[in-house]
Write an enzyme that holds these catalytic residues in place. Structure first.
Site, PDB file in Angstrom:
ATOM      1  CG  PHE A  22      -1.747  -1.284   1.097  1.00 33.33           C
ATOM      2  CD1 PHE A  22      -2.557  -1.279   0.446  1.00 33.33           C
ATOM      3  CD2 PHE A  22      -1.351  -2.125   2.225  1.00 33.33           C
ATOM      4  CE1 PHE A  22      -3.638  -2.583   0.458  1.00 33.33           C
ATOM      5  CE2 PHE A  22      -2.318  -3.127   2.366  1.00 33.33           C
ATOM      6  CZ  PHE A  22      -3.209  -3.642   1.384  1.00 33.33           C
ATOM      7  CG  ASP A  23       1.578   3.203  -3.105  1.00 29.50           C
ATOM      8  OD1 ASP A  23       2.816   2.728  -2.812  1.00 29.50           O
ATOM      9  OD2 ASP A  23       1.207   3.036  -4.288  1.00 29.50           O
ATOM     10  CB  VAL A  24      -3.062   5.853   0.096  1.00 23.45           C
ATOM     11  CG1 VAL A  24      -4.015   7.023   0.806  1.00 23.45           C
ATOM     12  CG2 VAL A  24      -2.496   6.694  -1.036  1.00 23.45           C
ATOM     13  NE  ARG A 247       0.965  -0.024  -4.290  1.00 18.08           N
ATOM     14  CZ  ARG A 247       2.021  -0.644  -3.646  1.00 18.08           C
ATOM     15  NH1 ARG A 247       2.065  -2.076  -3.680  1.00 18.08           N
ATOM     16  NH2 ARG A 247       2.903  -0.118  -3.191  1.00 18.08           N
TER      17      ARG A 247
END
Length: 307
Positions: A22-24, A247
C-alpha cells in the site's frame, strides 16, 4: 465461506509484506488513534513510521461534531502533524454534497441542522444557509405554543428544503418535532453518518445514527448518509488525492462503517484494529456485515515491521 483476516501483530515478515502492498492509508480516528481525548500509546510514532516509509496518511472520520479545522487542532494538540486537506469528516462530505451536488434552487435551499458546530462550520464554508444546530433558542423544553406553531407551520421557516441530522449533544423533543415537520412537508432527509455509537473515555455513547433513528421511525424514510460506508465519501477522497484504490488500505475499528467502506470501495485491503467497537467474534460470526483482510491488536503494532 469468507476467508478470515490475517493476524499481523508480532509477525515482522507479514507486517513488511502488508506495508509493501500500500501507498495510502485511510485512517479512522475514534477507536483507532484515540478514544475521546485519550490518544492510544505509540500512535504519534506509528504515523511518523508510516510517513517515513513514504506512505500517505488521510484521516477519515464519521464524527460530525468537529469541522476539519477543529480536527486539525485536535491532531496538533495530540502531537500528530497534519494538514487540513488530509482530513475528511462527515460534516465536510455533507456540506460538499449539499452545495456542489444537490444544489437546490433558492430560496428553498436552507438547511435545518440537528447537530453541533462542526456541521455549521462546514456549511458556512460552503456558503450554505442554515438554522437550528447550536441555536440556544432550541435547547429547551417544548411548549403548548410550539405545538400550535408546528401544527400550523408558523414556527417553521418556509425556506428550509433540507434536514441534516448529525451527532447532537443537546437533542430534545423540540428539535425532533421540527425536523419531522420539515421532512413531512417535503424537505430532503440527510444524515452526516449512521454510527450507532461513539467510542469515548474507554466506553461507548450514543452516536449520530442514534439521533436520526427517531426521525426514521416517524417518517418511515431512511436518510441519505455521507459518512462511511457511503461511497460518496470514497469518491471524494479518490478525486482529491488521485489515489490508486488497489494500493490503498482502509484502517478502522468498526465493521459496518470502516471495513465495509473499504470493501465496497474496492480498496486493495482493509485493516481492523481491536481498540474500538468491533472484536474478533464479530467478523467470525456467520452473519458478519463485513470481514477485514487483516487485523492487529492496535495500530502501533505496525511498527513491528523490520526496518
Amino acid at each position: 465461506m469468507t476467508q478470515l483476516p490475517k493476524y499481523l501483530t508480532g509477525d515482522s515478515a507479514a507486517l513488511n509484506e502488508f506495508l509493501d502492498k500500500f501507498d495510502v492509508f485511510l485512517l479512522d480516528c475514534d477507536g483507532v488513534l484515540w478514544s475521546g481525548d485519550h490518544v492510544f500509546e505509540g500512535i504519534v510514532e506509528t504515523l511518523e513510521f508510516l510517513r517515513s516509509k513514504g506512505k500517505r496518511v488521510v484521516f477519515v472520520t464519521n464524527n460530525s461534531t468537529k469541522s476539519r479545522h477543529d480536527y486539525q487542532k485536535k491532531l496538533t494538540a495530540l502531537g500528530i502533524p497534519s494538514d487540513v486537506e488530509e482530513i475528511f469528516a462527515s460534516a465536510y462530505s455533507s456540506a460538499i454534497y449539499i452545495s456542489r451536488i444537490l444544489k437546490l434552487p433558492a430560496p428553498k435551499n436552507k438547511v435545518f441542522v440537528i447537530g453541533e458546530s462542526g456541521i455549521e462550520s462546514e456549511l458556512r464554508t460552503e456558503g450554505v444557509s442554515f438554522i437550528g444546530g447550536t441555536d440556544p433558542a432550541l435547547r429547551r423544553d417544548i411548549t403548548p405554543d410550539d405545538f400550535n406553531g408546528l401544527a400550523d407551520g408558523s414556527l417553521l421557516d418556509p425556506d428550509v428544503g433540507i434536514v441534516l441530522a448529525g451527532l447532537d449533544f443537546h437533542i430534545n423533543y423540540l428539535k425532533l418535532a421540527m425536523g419531522f415537520q420539515y421532512i413531512r412537508r417535503g424537505a430532503k432527509f440527510l444524515a452526516t453518518n449512521l454510527d450507532s455509537t461513539l467510542p469515548m473515555n474507554h466506553t461507548f455513547f450514543p452516536g449520530a445514527g442514534s439521533i436520526s433513528v427517531p426521525l426514521v421511525n416517524m417518517t418511515g424514510e431512511s436518510p441519505l448518509a455521507f459518512g462511511k460506508p457511503s461511497q460518496a465519501m470514497m469518491d471524494a477522497i479518490e478525486g482529491k488525492f488521485k489515489l490508486d484504490r488497489a494500493r490503498t488500505c482502509m484502517v478502522g475499528d468498526r465493521l459496518n462503517t470502516d471495513i465495509q467502506f473499504g470493501i465496497q470501495g474496492g480498496l486493495g485491503g482493509t485493516l481492523a484494529v481491536l481498540t474500538g467497537v468491533s472484536k474478533k467474534e464479530h467478523w467470525e460470526a456467520e452473519d458478519a456485515v463485513a470481514v477485514p483482510a487483516y487485523y492487529v491488536d492496535k495500530l502501533s503494532d505496525l511498527r513491528g515491521a523490520a526496518s
